[in-house]
Design an enzyme around this catalytic site. Structure first.
Site, PDB file in Angstrom:
ATOM      1  N   GLY A  84      50.666  77.429  69.091  1.00 36.20           N
ATOM      2  CA  GLY A  84      50.321  77.962  70.406  1.00 36.20           C
ATOM      3  C   GLY A  84      51.032  77.208  71.522  1.00 36.20           C
ATOM      4  O   GLY A  84      51.757  76.238  71.269  1.00 36.20           O
ATOM      5  N   GLY A  98      65.753  81.411  84.479  1.00 36.87           N
ATOM      6  CA  GLY A  98      65.319  82.205  83.321  1.00 36.87           C
ATOM      7  C   GLY A  98      64.173  81.596  82.536  1.00 36.87           C
ATOM      8  O   GLY A  98      63.579  82.256  81.696  1.00 36.87           O
ATOM      9  N   GLY A  99      63.881  80.311  82.780  1.00 35.68           N
ATOM     10  CA  GLY A  99      62.712  79.678  82.167  1.00 35.68           C
ATOM     11  C   GLY A  99      62.763  79.633  80.651  1.00 35.68           C
ATOM     12  O   GLY A  99      63.840  79.677  80.032  1.00 35.68           O
ATOM     13  N   HIS A 101      63.459 115.768  66.572  1.00 35.65           N
ATOM     14  CA  HIS A 101      63.455 115.624  65.111  1.00 35.65           C
ATOM     15  C   HIS A 101      64.886 115.428  64.634  1.00 35.65           C
ATOM     16  O   HIS A 101      65.779 116.136  65.110  1.00 35.65           O
ATOM     17  CB  HIS A 101      62.869 116.881  64.470  1.00 35.65           C
ATOM     18  CG  HIS A 101      62.927 116.850  62.973  1.00 35.65           C
ATOM     19  ND1 HIS A 101      62.050 116.086  62.225  1.00 35.65           N
ATOM     20  CD2 HIS A 101      63.753 117.465  62.095  1.00 35.65           C
ATOM     21  CE1 HIS A 101      62.344 116.244  60.954  1.00 35.65           C
ATOM     22  NE2 HIS A 101      63.367 117.068  60.836  1.00 35.65           N
TER      23      HIS A 101
HETATM   24  P1  FAD Z   1      58.488  79.992  81.985  1.00 32.27           P
HETATM   25  O1  FAD Z   1      59.411  80.978  81.436  1.00 32.27           O
HETATM   26  O2  FAD Z   1      58.016  78.895  81.092  1.00 32.27           O
HETATM   27  O3  FAD Z   1      59.194  79.370  83.260  1.00 32.27           O
HETATM   28  C1  FAD Z   1      58.637  78.318  83.980  1.00 32.27           C
HETATM   29  C2  FAD Z   1      59.756  77.562  84.637  1.00 32.27           C
HETATM   30  O4  FAD Z   1      59.204  76.628  85.555  1.00 32.27           O
HETATM   31  C3  FAD Z   1      60.610  76.743  83.677  1.00 32.27           C
HETATM   32  O5  FAD Z   1      61.953  77.108  83.819  1.00 32.27           O
HETATM   33  C4  FAD Z   1      60.368  75.289  84.093  1.00 32.27           C
HETATM   34  O6  FAD Z   1      61.539  74.496  83.963  1.00 32.27           O
HETATM   35  C5  FAD Z   1      59.993  75.460  85.551  1.00 32.27           C
HETATM   36  N1  FAD Z   1      59.169  74.372  86.103  1.00 32.27           N
HETATM   37  C6  FAD Z   1      58.020  73.862  85.594  1.00 32.27           C
HETATM   38  N2  FAD Z   1      57.527  72.911  86.422  1.00 32.27           N
HETATM   39  C7  FAD Z   1      58.395  72.811  87.458  1.00 32.27           C
HETATM   40  C8  FAD Z   1      58.439  72.029  88.628  1.00 32.27           C
HETATM   41  N3  FAD Z   1      57.490  71.135  88.928  1.00 32.27           N
HETATM   42  N4  FAD Z   1      59.490  72.182  89.477  1.00 32.27           N
HETATM   43  C9  FAD Z   1      60.484  73.075  89.204  1.00 32.27           C
HETATM   44  N5  FAD Z   1      60.481  73.860  88.112  1.00 32.27           N
HETATM   45  C10 FAD Z   1      59.447  73.747  87.254  1.00 32.27           C
HETATM   46  N6  FAD Z   1      57.567  86.618  75.406  1.00 32.27           N
HETATM   47  C11 FAD Z   1      57.830  87.939  75.298  1.00 32.27           C
HETATM   48  O7  FAD Z   1      57.299  88.730  76.086  1.00 32.27           O
HETATM   49  N7  FAD Z   1      58.686  88.422  74.338  1.00 32.27           N
HETATM   50  C12 FAD Z   1      59.286  87.600  73.460  1.00 32.27           C
HETATM   51  O8  FAD Z   1      60.048  88.069  72.607  1.00 32.27           O
HETATM   52  C13 FAD Z   1      59.022  86.210  73.539  1.00 32.27           C
HETATM   53  N8  FAD Z   1      59.609  85.355  72.679  1.00 32.27           N
HETATM   54  C14 FAD Z   1      59.365  84.021  72.803  1.00 32.27           C
HETATM   55  C15 FAD Z   1      59.955  83.156  71.884  1.00 32.27           C
HETATM   56  C16 FAD Z   1      59.722  81.805  71.964  1.00 32.27           C
HETATM   57  C17 FAD Z   1      60.384  80.877  70.968  1.00 32.27           C
HETATM   58  C18 FAD Z   1      58.879  81.288  72.994  1.00 32.27           C
HETATM   59  C19 FAD Z   1      58.640  79.804  73.107  1.00 32.27           C
HETATM   60  C20 FAD Z   1      58.283  82.127  73.904  1.00 32.27           C
HETATM   61  C21 FAD Z   1      58.512  83.511  73.810  1.00 32.27           C
HETATM   62  N9  FAD Z   1      57.915  84.412  74.678  1.00 32.27           N
HETATM   63  C22 FAD Z   1      58.146  85.746  74.551  1.00 32.27           C
HETATM   64  C23 FAD Z   1      57.016  83.951  75.751  1.00 32.27           C
HETATM   65  C24 FAD Z   1      57.770  83.908  77.095  1.00 32.27           C
HETATM   66  O9  FAD Z   1      58.893  83.073  76.975  1.00 32.27           O
HETATM   67  C25 FAD Z   1      56.856  83.406  78.206  1.00 32.27           C
HETATM   68  O10 FAD Z   1      55.667  84.174  78.215  1.00 32.27           O
HETATM   69  C26 FAD Z   1      57.526  83.502  79.544  1.00 32.27           C
HETATM   70  O11 FAD Z   1      58.717  82.752  79.585  1.00 32.27           O
HETATM   71  C27 FAD Z   1      56.584  83.013  80.649  1.00 32.27           C
HETATM   72  O12 FAD Z   1      57.230  83.090  81.874  1.00 32.27           O
HETATM   73  P2  FAD Z   1      56.828  82.116  83.081  1.00 32.27           P
HETATM   74  O13 FAD Z   1      57.718  82.478  84.212  1.00 32.27           O
HETATM   75  O14 FAD Z   1      55.371  82.152  83.303  1.00 32.27           O
HETATM   76  O15 FAD Z   1      57.157  80.657  82.564  1.00 32.27           O
HETATM   77  P1  NAD Z   2      50.251  81.953  68.573  1.00 35.80           P
HETATM   78  O1  NAD Z   2      49.026  81.809  69.369  1.00 35.80           O
HETATM   79  O2  NAD Z   2      50.890  83.293  68.452  1.00 35.80           O
HETATM   80  O3  NAD Z   2      49.978  81.486  67.068  1.00 35.80           O
HETATM   81  C1  NAD Z   2      49.511  80.205  66.771  1.00 35.80           C
HETATM   82  C2  NAD Z   2      48.908  80.226  65.376  1.00 35.80           C
HETATM   83  O4  NAD Z   2      48.642  78.902  64.981  1.00 35.80           O
HETATM   84  C3  NAD Z   2      47.598  80.998  65.305  1.00 35.80           C
HETATM   85  O5  NAD Z   2      47.625  81.854  64.194  1.00 35.80           O
HETATM   86  C4  NAD Z   2      46.564  79.894  65.138  1.00 35.80           C
HETATM   87  O6  NAD Z   2      45.403  80.306  64.437  1.00 35.80           O
HETATM   88  C5  NAD Z   2      47.360  78.868  64.388  1.00 35.80           C
HETATM   89  N1  NAD Z   2      46.870  77.487  64.494  1.00 35.80           N
HETATM   90  C6  NAD Z   2      46.352  76.876  65.580  1.00 35.80           C
HETATM   91  N2  NAD Z   2      46.068  75.589  65.302  1.00 35.80           N
HETATM   92  C7  NAD Z   2      46.455  75.389  64.017  1.00 35.80           C
HETATM   93  C8  NAD Z   2      46.449  74.259  63.157  1.00 35.80           C
HETATM   94  N3  NAD Z   2      46.017  73.071  63.572  1.00 35.80           N
HETATM   95  N4  NAD Z   2      46.921  74.406  61.899  1.00 35.80           N
HETATM   96  C9  NAD Z   2      47.382  75.627  61.468  1.00 35.80           C
HETATM   97  N5  NAD Z   2      47.409  76.719  62.247  1.00 35.80           N
HETATM   98  C10 NAD Z   2      46.953  76.598  63.500  1.00 35.80           C
HETATM   99  O7  NAD Z   2      51.257  80.870  69.138  1.00 35.80           O
HETATM  100  P2  NAD Z   2      52.809  80.647  68.898  1.00 35.80           P
HETATM  101  O8  NAD Z   2      53.282  81.392  67.721  1.00 35.80           O
HETATM  102  O9  NAD Z   2      52.989  79.167  68.967  1.00 35.80           O
HETATM  103  O10 NAD Z   2      53.432  81.290  70.202  1.00 35.80           O
HETATM  104  C11 NAD Z   2      53.110  80.770  71.500  1.00 35.80           C
HETATM  105  C12 NAD Z   2      53.141  81.834  72.543  1.00 35.80           C
HETATM  106  O11 NAD Z   2      54.462  82.315  72.730  1.00 35.80           O
HETATM  107  C13 NAD Z   2      52.282  82.997  72.179  1.00 35.80           C
HETATM  108  O12 NAD Z   2      51.265  83.080  73.148  1.00 35.80           O
HETATM  109  C14 NAD Z   2      53.141  84.194  72.251  1.00 35.80           C
HETATM  110  O13 NAD Z   2      52.572  85.197  73.049  1.00 35.80           O
HETATM  111  C15 NAD Z   2      54.438  83.721  72.877  1.00 35.80           C
HETATM  112  N6  NAD Z   2      55.527  84.317  72.089  1.00 35.80           N
HETATM  113  C16 NAD Z   2      55.695  85.662  72.137  1.00 35.80           C
HETATM  114  C17 NAD Z   2      56.652  86.268  71.369  1.00 35.80           C
HETATM  115  C18 NAD Z   2      56.800  87.757  71.410  1.00 35.80           C
HETATM  116  O14 NAD Z   2      56.265  88.364  72.313  1.00 35.80           O
HETATM  117  N7  NAD Z   2      57.507  88.370  70.474  1.00 35.80           N
HETATM  118  C19 NAD Z   2      57.468  85.511  70.538  1.00 35.80           C
HETATM  119  C20 NAD Z   2      57.261  84.147  70.492  1.00 35.80           C
HETATM  120  C21 NAD Z   2      56.290  83.555  71.284  1.00 35.80           C
END
Ligand code: FAD
Ligand code: NAD
Length: 467
Positions: free
Chosen positions: A274, A40-41, A446
């Site tokens: 980020g 699930g990552g 509606h």
């Molecule tokens: P990941 O989910 O990061 O999976 C990569 C996997 O690779 C990991 O499990 C890692 O352990 C494994 N891995 C890495 N290197 C190796 C290796 N060498 N060998 C074996 N395994 C390895 N996105 C949304 O669309 N909606 C949301 O609401 C949302 N909420 C988020 C909230 C938070 C707090 C965060 C941090 C992110 C959120 N995101 C959201 C972003 C979303 O989680 C990611 O975009 C998504 O998980 C990316 O999927 P991925 O498969 O590319 O990578």
């Molecule tokens: P983000 O890119 O959404 O926001 C980072 C913010 O930090 C930006 O507004 C940027 O201008 C600011 N910033 C950068 N450097 C800074 C500094 N030195 N001091 C103060 N502000 C600074 O990144 P995030 O909130 O860390 O999320 C990371 C990724 O996870 C995003 O790419 C997002 O797509 C993904 N994510 C998605 C969801 C969702 O889809 N609902 C939820 C959580 C995370």
């Protein structure tokens, strides 16, 4: 003679697991190597799912303590049981990660728990537990290793007082005060969770606005609403250091352009500026896999510069979103199986799960203006939507942007209740290259919130009529 796989995927997040399942469905021999104990990552374990579980629970708590009275519901003795809230979140995560393991079995995907590395053309070496190694032979390798938190120079994350999103999803107590560095998606979502549970939340953002990249009109109105909820914003401000005192954290900050230093005290600081691609230790350079200066793997139709090596999800270009990774996973498996494969990068919705929610698909007004595209705009406020009024949830509006000549929808932007569930309709319309009139003339039930989208589309031609 070792088995020969059609593909071995490194990483079991939304990119990797969807790629594996689709490959299994297509009859390919596939293995997925994941270093974590569960599949699930980031998304399932420390991202989308646990954050949405806490957002939901904290919203219900805030409703019960602050707003149910307006609905004629008196609540007394409401108490927060944070340990139970966290346990509920953990159970959801556990169930969903097990669900993927089940889907792997069902679709004949071999699941290896271990650290993967490319050990040569068509070879993936897996470091299993107990220092055992296994080498898999494969025709194709898919890199789906995701992303990691971007560090803030000079600030050490300890996941207890100075936390990343991972620590912020598991705090043991509600901090009295929290400073969030970065007014992006994570800052606003997890800031909302802890504000609703009782923390005083201040957000420090380097740029002059919140949610850079989203439509500016939406972001401006959202910021006004979040401020009323109690968020304190310090925009155009940079953090210069954090002093760890015994009883508190002392954060120093100054205007982004330079100026007088100010300080802010906090119990917990959340660093969310980020995420960056995670590709360490994979042996990419040795294999000739090219990455850009920020470390994102360069691809064309998910193929990297090295033969037989593909890349999907957060470790490549594009929005770092689970559904983008998922779509690339499916497309990559289909391409490997020799099928036509496609991802429409112009129609990937984005959602911020705050209250009210923010959702969009397509281009913002700023992007259209910058590209010199003439557009017409229709918008509709939720105050004039009967369902929103019945539910006492009237904040926000919907905006439809359509090509001035052809009326094709170019972007839809929403701030309001449940808009995460409404943006799919706009995405579907754009996928079929619908005109705004197509939505305007489609009968919507509606009273529903989705009528606000219809009314905004009607607004493009100037015939909005609902109150
Ligand atoms: P990941 O989910 O990061 O999976 C990569 C996997 O690779 C990991 O499990 C890692 O352990 C494994 N891995 C890495 N290197 C190796 C290796 N060498 N060998 C074996 N395994 C390895 N996105 C949304 O669309 N909606 C949301 O609401 C949302 N909420 C988020 C909230 C938070 C707090 C965060 C941090 C992110 C959120 N995101 C959201 C972003 C979303 O989680 C990611 O975009 C998504 O998980 C990316 O999927 P991925 O498969 O590319 O990578
Ligand atoms: P983000 O890119 O959404 O926001 C980072 C913010 O930090 C930006 O507004 C940027 O201008 C600011 N910033 C950068 N450097 C800074 C500094 N030195 N001091 C103060 N502000 C600074 O990144 P995030 O909130 O860390 O999320 C990371 C990724 O996870 C995003 O790419 C997002 O797509 C993904 N994510 C998605 C969801 C969702 O889809 N609902 C939820 C959580 C995370």
């Amino acid at each position: 003679m070792a088995e020969l796989y059609d593909l071995v995927i490194i990483g079991g997040g939304p990119g990797g697991y969807n790629c594996a399942i689709r490959a299994g469905q297509l009859g390919l021999k596939v293995a997925c190597v994941e270093k974590g104990e569960t599949l699930g990552g980031t998304c399932l374990n420390v991202g989308c799912i646990p954050s949405k579980a806490l957002l939901h629970a904290s919203e219900v708590y805030e409703g019960a303590t602050h707003s149910y009275g307006a609905l004629g519901i008196k609540t007394t003795g409401v108490e927060l049981d944070l340990a139970q809230m966290m346990a509920g979140k953990a159970k959801t995560v556990e169930d969903l990660t097990k669900g993927i393991a089940f889907l792997f079995k069902k679709n004949k995907v071999d699941h290896l728990i271990g650290q993967g590395r490319i050990a040569g053309q068509g070879k993936v070496e897996v470091l299993l537990s107990g220092d055992k190694k296994s080498v898999l032979d494969t025709k194709n390798i898919v890199i789906a290793t995701g992303s990691e938190v971007t560090p803030l120079p000079g600030v050490e994350i300890d996941e207890e007082r100075i936390v990343s999103s991972t620590g912020a999803l598991s705090l043991k107590a509600v901090p009295k005060s929290m400073v969030v560095i970065g007014a992006g998606v994570i800052g606003l979502e997890l800031g909302s969770v802890w504000r609703r549970l009782g923390a005083k939340v201040s957000v420090v953002e380097f740029l002059p606005r919140i949610m850079p990249g989203s439509d500016a009109e939406i972001a401006k109105q959202a910021q006004r609403i979040f401020k009323k909820q109690g968020f304190e914003f310090h925009l155009s401000t940079k953090v210069t250091g954090i002093e760890k005192l015994k009883s508190k954290l002392k954060l120093s900050m100054e205007p982004a352009k330079g100026g007088d230093v100010q300080t802010l005290d906090a119990d917990v600081v959340l660093v969310c500026i980020g995420r960056r691609p995670f590709t360490q230790g994979l042996g990419l350079e040795e294999m000739g896999v090219k990455a850009d200066p920020r470390g994102f793997i360069e691809t064309e139709h998910w193929k990297t510069s090295a033969p037989g090596i593909w890349a999907i999800g957060d470790c490549t270009h594009g929005p770092m979103l689970a559904h983008k990774a998922e779509d690339e996973g499916v497309a990559c498996a289909e391409a490997i199986a020799g099928k036509a494969a496609h991802v429409n990068y112009g129609v990937i919705p984005g959602v911020v799960y705050t209250s009210p929610e923010i959702a969009w698909v397509g281009r913002s007004e700023e992007e259209l203006r910058e590209a010199g595209i003439e557009y017409r705009k229709g918008s509709f406020p939720f105050t004039a939507n009967s369902r929103a009024r019945a539910n006492h949830q009237t904040q926000g509006f919907v905006k439809v942007l359509a090509d001035a000549k052809t009326d094709e929808i170019l972007g839809v932007h929403m701030l309001g209740p449940n808009v995460s569930e409404m943006i799919g309709e706009a995405a579907l319309a754009m996928e079929f290259r619908a005109a705004s009139e197509d939505i305007a003339r489609t009968c919507h039930a509606h009273p529903t919130l989705s009528e606000a989208l219809r009314q905004a589309a009607m607004g493009v031609e100037g015939w909005t009529m609902q109150m």
